[in-house]
Scaffold this active site. Structure first.
Site, short mmCIF file in Angstrom:
data_model
loop_
_atom_site.label_atom_id
_atom_site.label_comp_id
_atom_site.label_asym_id
_atom_site.label_seq_id
_atom_site.Cartn_x
_atom_site.Cartn_y
_atom_site.Cartn_z
N HIS A 254 0.82 -1.21 0.00
CA HIS A 254 0.00 0.00 0.00
C HIS A 254 0.86 1.26 0.00
O HIS A 254 1.93 1.32 0.60
CB HIS A 254 -1.04 0.01 1.12
CG HIS A 254 -0.51 0.10 2.53
ND1 HIS A 254 -0.29 1.30 3.15
CD2 HIS A 254 -0.20 -0.85 3.44
CE1 HIS A 254 0.13 1.07 4.39
NE2 HIS A 254 0.21 -0.22 4.59
N ASP B 162 5.83 1.75 6.85
CA ASP B 162 4.53 1.08 6.65
C ASP B 162 3.73 1.95 5.70
O ASP B 162 3.13 2.93 6.12
CB ASP B 162 3.84 0.91 8.00
CG ASP B 162 2.42 0.37 7.88
OD1 ASP B 162 2.02 -0.02 6.78
OD2 ASP B 162 1.71 0.35 8.90
N GLU C 6 -5.14 2.01 2.57
CA GLU C 6 -5.06 0.81 3.41
C GLU C 6 -5.28 1.15 4.87
O GLU C 6 -5.98 0.44 5.60
CB GLU C 6 -3.68 0.13 3.24
CG GLU C 6 -3.57 -1.24 3.89
CD GLU C 6 -3.10 -1.24 5.34
OE1 GLU C 6 -3.14 -2.29 5.99
OE2 GLU C 6 -2.69 -0.16 5.85
N GLU C 7 -4.67 2.26 5.29
CA GLU C 7 -4.66 2.60 6.72
C GLU C 7 -6.03 3.02 7.25
O GLU C 7 -6.20 3.17 8.44
CB GLU C 7 -3.63 3.72 6.99
CG GLU C 7 -2.18 3.35 6.68
CD GLU C 7 -1.60 2.33 7.65
OE1 GLU C 7 -2.30 1.91 8.59
OE2 GLU C 7 -0.44 1.94 7.44
N HIS D 250 3.81 3.50 12.44
CA HIS D 250 2.78 4.50 12.77
C HIS D 250 3.30 5.63 13.64
O HIS D 250 2.69 6.01 14.64
CB HIS D 250 1.56 3.82 13.42
CG HIS D 250 0.79 2.94 12.47
ND1 HIS D 250 -0.56 2.72 12.58
CD2 HIS D 250 1.19 2.26 11.38
CE1 HIS D 250 -0.96 1.92 11.59
NE2 HIS D 250 0.09 1.63 10.86
CO CO Z 1 0.65 -1.14 6.42
#
Ligand code: CO
Length: 366
Positions: free
Chosen positions: A73, A187, A219-220, A330
């Protein structure tokens, strides 16, 4: 580290790609800067390239053999401007899973209509915080952005309006000459980089599949791009490439996560959104062993990923989530390890070369 050594490091094309991807600002729903980088690399390496209706990139290699979807992503954690106060402060709707305590005292970039604007989130000044509040974390309702403006007119003059995206400002860095790279958004920009390099390698190498390389959006905030892209691709096998969760920082418990930084790629055996296909798990193990790639496993409770959507599309498909371990996901400052990254590319390439029609049929036989 002397300047010559630093220059050498930055001439490494893999570092350049990682830096480019990590530094691009693309919160969920505002992935354009990342998509531009991805399409620039994916287009020349593919036979066909298209988009789903949300903006995910779908690049194909080959046109026969099992339909295998490889997914990463593009979006990162961020926010959108909600409101401008009469004093020129900005409030923010967060996008993605932030800890409240990660939001204060940080630098941010607002992507306004006149280009990037620097902003900071303030923190309550220690000199005025009552004694009994000094050890407590403040809630996100107290977050505001400061862009140096004194009223709404000055905010507007900067080209900022409600709805504009906000991304962490935390530039890439090779951490003190080590094999560890510091940056935001690993991420899942680390997964995007794996996807690009594996795809470029398989353009030249033989493989028995019809490959769909998919860079998803949003995605998140609920695996949205993976849902729409999987509907179009209807994969027979799905492989998500993600940033993992390490447990090596002080205070982390092995029941929470099991991966260690620098100990190789990992595959998820459980997360809150999907269970991998057991035969595919065995195959990944076998491929890693035959290629002498170290392989870790992980089971994490509060974690969802795109494989959950690939798993449910077109009547269902065996899936797996393969990850490059990330320390501090994150947040503004995450760390990945170069060997882990290189090994993940090797693993994905070797796995795709093994997934011929017969193997895929056996994975899908129950
Ligand atoms: Co991710």
């Amino acid at each position: 580290m002397n300047a010559f050594f630093a220059a050498l490091l930055l001439a490494d094309p893999t570092i350049q790609l990682l830096q480019q991807l990590a530094d691009a600002h693309g919160p969920s729903g505002f992935e354009e800067p990342v998509r531009r980088i991805m399409v620039e690399r994916m287009k020349p390496a593919s036979d066909r390239l298209k988009y789903d209706g949300l903006g995910s990139v779908i690049a194909e290699q080959g046109d026969s053999g099992p339909r295998v979807m490889v997914d990463a992503h593009m979006d990162e954690l961020g926010g959108v401007i909600r409101r401008v106060t009469p004093e020129g402060w900005l409030t923010m709707q967060m996008l993605g899973g932030w800890l409240d305590q990660a939001l204060f005292d940080q630098r941010w970039i607002i992507l306004g209509s006149k280009g990037p604007v620097h902003a900071i989130t303030g923190i309550r000044d220690i000199h005025i915080v009552p004694q009994d509040e000094r050890t407590k974390a403040y809630p996100r309702e107290m977050v505001f952005l400061d862009v140096g403006a004194k009223d709404p007119a000055e905010v507007a003059a900067l080209g900022i309006a409600p709805g504009d995206p906000v991304a962490p400002d935390a530039p890439f860095m090779v951490l003190n000459g080590s094999q560890n790279y510091l940056g935001k958004a690993w991420d899942d920009r680390i997964g995007c980089a794996v996807l690009v390099l594996a795809m470029e390698r398989l353009q030249k190498a033989r493989h028995p599949n019809h490959l769909f390389w998919v860079a998803t959006v949003q995605e998140e905030i609920g695996l949205r791009g993976a849902h729409t892209a999987s509907e179009l691709v209807r994969p027979e096998v799905g492989i998500a490439i993600e940033g993992g969760v390490t447990r090596d920082a002080p205070g982390t418990h092995p029941e929470e996560a099991q991966e260690l930084l620098g100990h190789g790629p990992a595959m998820f055996l459980y997360d809150s959104s999907q269970l991998p296909n057991r035969k595919l798990v065995a195959l990944v193990r076998e491929v890693a062993q035959s290629q002498r790639i170290p392989l870790q496993t992980d089971l994490v409770q509060g974690y969802g990923d795109d494989s959950a959507e690939m798993q449910k599309a077109g009547g269902g498909a065996p899936t797996i989530n393969i990850v490059v371990p990330v320390r501090f996901t994150h947040s503004h400052n995450g760390i990945v390890n170069r060997q882990d990254f290189d090994h993940t590319v090797d693993l994905v390439v070797a796995l795709l070369q093994r997934l011929d029609a017969k193997t895929v049929e056996s994975l899908r036989a129950f």
